[in-house]
Design an enzyme around this catalytic site. Sequence first.
Site, PDB file in Angstrom:
ATOM      1  CE  LYS A 121      -3.830  -1.915   2.754  1.00 53.97           C
ATOM      2  NZ  LYS A 121      -4.941  -1.694   1.800  1.00 53.97           N
ATOM      3  NE  ARG A 165     -11.146  -9.755  -2.258  1.00 54.75           N
ATOM      4  CZ  ARG A 165     -11.560  -8.831  -3.123  1.00 54.75           C
ATOM      5  NH1 ARG A 165     -11.814  -9.160  -4.378  1.00 54.75           N
ATOM      6  NH2 ARG A 165     -11.709  -7.583  -2.736  1.00 54.75           N
TER       7      ARG A 165
END
EC number: 3.4.11.1
Length: 505
Positions: free
Chosen positions: A280, A354
């Site tokens: 990130k 996920r």
Amino acid sequence: MEIDWQIGPASEWRADALIFFGLEEATEPLPGFKRWLDQHGQWLSASPVLRDFQGKYQEVAVCYGPPEANIPRVVMAGLGTREKFDMERLQGSAAAALNRCRELRLARPAFCLRSFYGLPLMVDSALKEALIGGLTGLHRYEELKTRDIAPSAAPSRLVVLNEYETTPELRALPGAAAAAAAGIILARDLVSSPANRATPAFLADCARRLADRDGCRIEVIGLEKAESMGMGGFAAVARGSRQPACMIVLERFPEADRRESPIVFVGKGITFDTGGISLKPRDHLEEMKQDMAGAAAVLGAFETLGRLGSDRHVVGIMPCTENMPGGNAYKPGDVIRTMSGLTVEVISTDAEGRMVLCDALTYAMRYKPAAVFDIATLTAAVIIALGQRVAAVMANRDILAEAVVDIGAQVGERLWPLPLYDLYFDYLKSDVADFKNVGDRTAGSIVGGMFLKQFVPDTTPWAHLDIAGTAWTDKDLGTTPRGGTGFGVRTLTELALQWPDLGIR
């Protein structure tokens, strides 16, 4: 803070301050306040402070009476206009009033039951929401501060006043409000805790304390065991971190009638998210400690259910790990075999939520659940779509999505349904695996939900709550200071309590 009832004639009421509410642009006071003013508050009628009070949302005015009076102060809290009144405004106004009491170092403020008369909300609901708003609005996460700490001046006791004996149901409302507030506060504090403190092991210890208190069954599955069980998605993410990962499984009332299938809550517990190899950017990276807000919401719901003494059969599953880069970290291009046997091509290691949730969902099927609700800070895309005050819900039954939205509205948590049409699976098609873990930037939140849908049988009611926008606030919202919000705790709690009456199969 303790909450007590005081039943008796208004002339005998005692409190450091009595809190009343007022509407903006109202032609006359709310009926409960007007009655008290006429019968017991003549000294207040001539107060310039009361005349200047306009009832704007979160406006607070303190009116002083004779020092020797049983109630020497009245605190007026503005609700805004009747047209804009809602549960959230009542909570915020109650919080503003009690924070003013904190500033004044008042130990024993009071709500009068009649102060809620005339509001567009049932009196019992209004009392409960005002108490929840006040309790959560007073709380601050200051556990780690060592300097410049002012002595706590928060009220030690809150009193609810009424002239006549109330029903047992109404008597129980302060306890229910305190239970709800405790769950929210637990979740907020976990989310606001720094990642070097709120590690997977820290969350497991929190779960153990709840289990010990309430007699829950608990299992903490370590990484080695998870790998042996085939949890390839969870293990792939966990291997990049030096912090020991774990899958926390909490079960309320494991001795319940096994013919009653449990409700299962699955909460994402990424205790710090760097993005992994798909790193990130640095801006606001410190806020990625909040990526375990789903797990925190599940623990908060268990906190509330335990305090309520609920007999619902509920299971909480929380896959907890950091997502870090490193020599053992999973990589873009890897193909991972999940616990379900399905294979996933990794396009972005920053779609790690996920990857851990898919194995937790597969594990949840061992319980033959009546329904499964997963809650996660899953996608930044949901913030673009809905902002930071509304969460998304996706489900494999429209009626279930509608029920989640409705229950959220009942408790002041806004959710909005997004579709899961089969056509969205096209974004996940892979040349080398059963599907990819992300598509392109199109429909990011929906594609995340579509990924998770692959791991839940169509025969099981399932809903996915994406709380990436609502789990954290950058500004003080009145009932919620800057930091974790505890969003989802009340919705999950009510889903557990109301599920038998929803009639969804």
